[in-house]
Design a protein around this motif. Structure first.
Motif, PDB file in Angstrom:
ATOM      1  N   MET A  35       4.449   5.770   3.481  1.00  0.00           N
ATOM      2  CA  MET A  35       5.536   6.952   2.961  1.00  0.00           C
ATOM      3  C   MET A  35       5.347   6.243   0.920  1.00  0.00           C
ATOM      4  SD  MET A  35       7.306   8.927   4.538  1.00  0.00           S
ATOM      5  CE  MET A  35       8.073  10.649   3.878  1.00  0.00           C
ATOM      6  N   GLN A  36       6.126   4.437   0.710  1.00  0.00           N
ATOM      7  CA  GLN A  36       6.328   4.094  -0.459  1.00  0.00           C
ATOM      8  C   GLN A  36       5.141   3.229  -0.382  1.00  0.00           C
ATOM      9  OE1 GLN A  36      10.490   2.138   0.261  1.00  0.00           O
ATOM     10  NE2 GLN A  36      11.222   4.011   1.266  1.00  0.00           N
ATOM     11  N   THR A  37       3.830   3.328  -0.042  1.00  0.00           N
ATOM     12  CA  THR A  37       3.164   2.349  -0.643  1.00  0.00           C
ATOM     13  C   THR A  37       1.663   3.089  -0.871  1.00  0.00           C
ATOM     14  OG1 THR A  37       1.972   2.414   1.505  1.00  0.00           O
ATOM     15  CG2 THR A  37       3.537   0.464   0.693  1.00  0.00           C
ATOM     16  N   GLY A  38       0.844   2.585  -1.739  1.00  0.00           N
ATOM     17  CA  GLY A  38      -0.792   3.324  -2.387  1.00  0.00           C
ATOM     18  C   GLY A  38      -1.608   3.581  -1.145  1.00  0.00           C
ATOM     19  N   ALA A  39      -2.724   4.413  -1.113  1.00  0.00           N
ATOM     20  CA  ALA A  39      -4.099   4.615   0.124  1.00  0.00           C
ATOM     21  C   ALA A  39      -4.725   3.280  -0.004  1.00  0.00           C
ATOM     22  CB  ALA A  39      -4.460   5.847  -0.747  1.00  0.00           C
ATOM     23  N   ASP A  40      -4.763   2.297  -0.514  1.00  0.00           N
ATOM     24  CA  ASP A  40      -5.018   1.171  -0.677  1.00  0.00           C
ATOM     25  C   ASP A  40      -4.327  -0.040   0.699  1.00  0.00           C
ATOM     26  OD1 ASP A  40      -3.305   0.821  -1.986  1.00  0.00           O
ATOM     27  OD2 ASP A  40      -4.649  -0.738  -3.485  1.00  0.00           O
ATOM     28  N   HIS A  41      -3.161   0.541   1.200  1.00  0.00           N
ATOM     29  CA  HIS A  41      -2.864  -0.077   1.629  1.00  0.00           C
ATOM     30  C   HIS A  41      -3.071   0.017   2.898  1.00  0.00           C
ATOM     31  CE1 HIS A  41       1.488  -2.529   2.719  1.00  0.00           C
ATOM     32  NE2 HIS A  41       1.684  -1.508   3.727  1.00  0.00           N
ATOM     33  N   ARG A  42      -3.454  -0.812   3.993  1.00  0.00           N
ATOM     34  CA  ARG A  42      -3.296  -0.318   5.182  1.00  0.00           C
ATOM     35  C   ARG A  42      -2.856  -0.622   6.637  1.00  0.00           C
ATOM     36  NH1 ARG A  42      -9.671  -2.483   7.638  1.00  0.00           N
ATOM     37  NH2 ARG A  42      -8.941  -2.483  10.117  1.00  0.00           N
ATOM     38  N   HIS A  43      -2.292   0.560   7.621  1.00  0.00           N
ATOM     39  CA  HIS A  43      -1.411   0.141   8.534  1.00  0.00           C
ATOM     40  C   HIS A  43      -2.312   0.253   9.949  1.00  0.00           C
ATOM     41  CE1 HIS A  43       1.550   2.165  10.551  1.00  0.00           C
ATOM     42  NE2 HIS A  43       2.484   0.986  10.458  1.00  0.00           N
ATOM     43  N   ASP A  44      -1.729  -1.147  10.459  1.00  0.00           N
ATOM     44  CA  ASP A  44      -2.727  -1.274  11.938  1.00  0.00           C
ATOM     45  C   ASP A  44      -1.497  -1.124  12.595  1.00  0.00           C
ATOM     46  OD1 ASP A  44      -5.326  -1.049  10.254  1.00  0.00           O
ATOM     47  OD2 ASP A  44      -5.261  -3.399  10.357  1.00  0.00           O
ATOM     48  N   VAL A  45      -2.310  -0.734  13.878  1.00  0.00           N
ATOM     49  CA  VAL A  45      -0.577  -0.919  14.938  1.00  0.00           C
ATOM     50  C   VAL A  45      -1.458  -1.003  16.324  1.00  0.00           C
ATOM     51  CG1 VAL A  45       0.242   1.188  16.739  1.00  0.00           C
ATOM     52  CG2 VAL A  45      -0.140   1.224  14.117  1.00  0.00           C
ATOM     53  N   LEU A 188      -1.196  17.962  -1.093  1.00  0.00           N
ATOM     54  CA  LEU A 188       0.003  17.605  -2.373  1.00  0.00           C
ATOM     55  C   LEU A 188       0.553  15.555  -2.627  1.00  0.00           C
ATOM     56  CD1 LEU A 188       2.771  19.637  -2.656  1.00  0.00           C
ATOM     57  CD2 LEU A 188       1.057  19.636  -3.998  1.00  0.00           C
ATOM     58  N   SER A 189      -0.489  15.446  -0.821  1.00  0.00           N
ATOM     59  CA  SER A 189      -0.032  13.357  -1.160  1.00  0.00           C
ATOM     60  C   SER A 189      -1.508  12.975  -0.772  1.00  0.00           C
ATOM     61  CB  SER A 189       1.053  13.377   0.183  1.00  0.00           C
ATOM     62  OG  SER A 189       0.570  13.986   1.452  1.00  0.00           O
ATOM     63  N   LEU A 190      -1.889  13.287  -0.156  1.00  0.00           N
ATOM     64  CA  LEU A 190      -3.614  13.151   0.287  1.00  0.00           C
ATOM     65  C   LEU A 190      -4.044  12.239  -1.194  1.00  0.00           C
ATOM     66  CD1 LEU A 190      -5.405  12.798   3.126  1.00  0.00           C
ATOM     67  CD2 LEU A 190      -5.801  14.894   2.571  1.00  0.00           C
ATOM     68  N   GLU A 191      -4.857  11.150  -0.570  1.00  0.00           N
ATOM     69  CA  GLU A 191      -5.516  10.641  -1.558  1.00  0.00           C
ATOM     70  C   GLU A 191      -6.724  10.268  -1.018  1.00  0.00           C
ATOM     71  OE1 GLU A 191      -3.173   7.704  -3.430  1.00  0.00           O
ATOM     72  OE2 GLU A 191      -1.880   7.920  -2.976  1.00  0.00           O
ATOM     73  N   VAL A 192      -7.071   9.700   0.174  1.00  0.00           N
ATOM     74  CA  VAL A 192      -8.468  10.006  -0.013  1.00  0.00           C
ATOM     75  C   VAL A 192      -8.239  10.725   1.411  1.00  0.00           C
ATOM     76  CG1 VAL A 192      -9.778   8.022   1.272  1.00  0.00           C
ATOM     77  CG2 VAL A 192      -8.188   6.949  -0.110  1.00  0.00           C
TER      78      VAL A 192
END
Length: 204
Positions: A35-45, A188-192
């Protein structure tokens, strides 16, 4: 540190029992990544199955996928169902910390913005739901309609910044899944946004 411009992604490593979802600091770190990073920030689990296999849910392809949607979908379908269940139940307010004052500070920080705690919970749950869209599309609609309905509700109230799903040519029941997915998009939040599928209403 996660929000610094030079940080391009976050890796969350889950234990087999999903204890991470009960830890305040871990929840806060995932909140920051989502929630505090941009859409280009990758989050892998990543996690390890009971059989010792390393499995993952990733933002985009990894090398072993060879840029093939079927390979990515097959890999992610092996992610343990128990961890998806833990994610669906996540509630930062119900987590714990070794030092109880840490949890109170975390909650106070999140609650500075009205409704932020609820959005955090919804966003984390939605992230894991999106990762299950392909497996859900392989099941009879009536067998998974409860999971789909709840997941779409979480998605609608989330602040996900990106949503990517490739049904790999699978024919999807449009009314129960694809139409619902479109209606639940957090505009409202979706960028990609990228959804690829072949779909039509089922007949008979």
């Amino acid at each position: 540190a996660l929000t610094r411009p030079e940080v391009r992604g976050t890796i969350t490593v889950l234990d087999p029992d999903g204890v991470l979802f009960a830890r305040a600091w871990c929840g806060f770190e995932m909140q920051t990544a989502l929630m505090q990073t941009g859409a280009d920030h990758r989050h892998d689990v990543y996690t390890r199955t009971a059989a010792g296999e390393v499995v993952s849910l990733t933002d985009g392809f990894i090398e072993s996928d060879q840029q093939i949607a079927f390979e990515k979908n097959s890999r992610e379908a092996r992610f343990p169902a128990l961890l998806h269940e833990r994610a669906a139940e996540f509630d930062l307010a119900q987590t714990r910390a070794y030092d109880p004052s840490d949890k109170e500070k975390i909650l106070a920080h999140v609650r500075r913005d009205k409704g932020a705690l609820r959005r955090l919970n919804k966003t984390l749950r939605a992230k894991f739901f999106v990762a299950r869209l392909y497996p859900l599309a392989t099941e009879p609609p009536d067998a998974v309609k409860g999971q789909v309905r709840r997941g779409l509700e979480e998605l609608r109230d989330s602040t996900l910044r990106k949503l990517t799903v490739d049904f790999d040519g699978r024919i999807v029941d449009a009314p129960s899944l694809v139409d619902g997915l479109v209606a639940a998009l957090p505009h409202l939040s979706l960028e990609v946004l990228r959804v690829e599928c072949t779909c039509y209403p089922r007949l008979g």
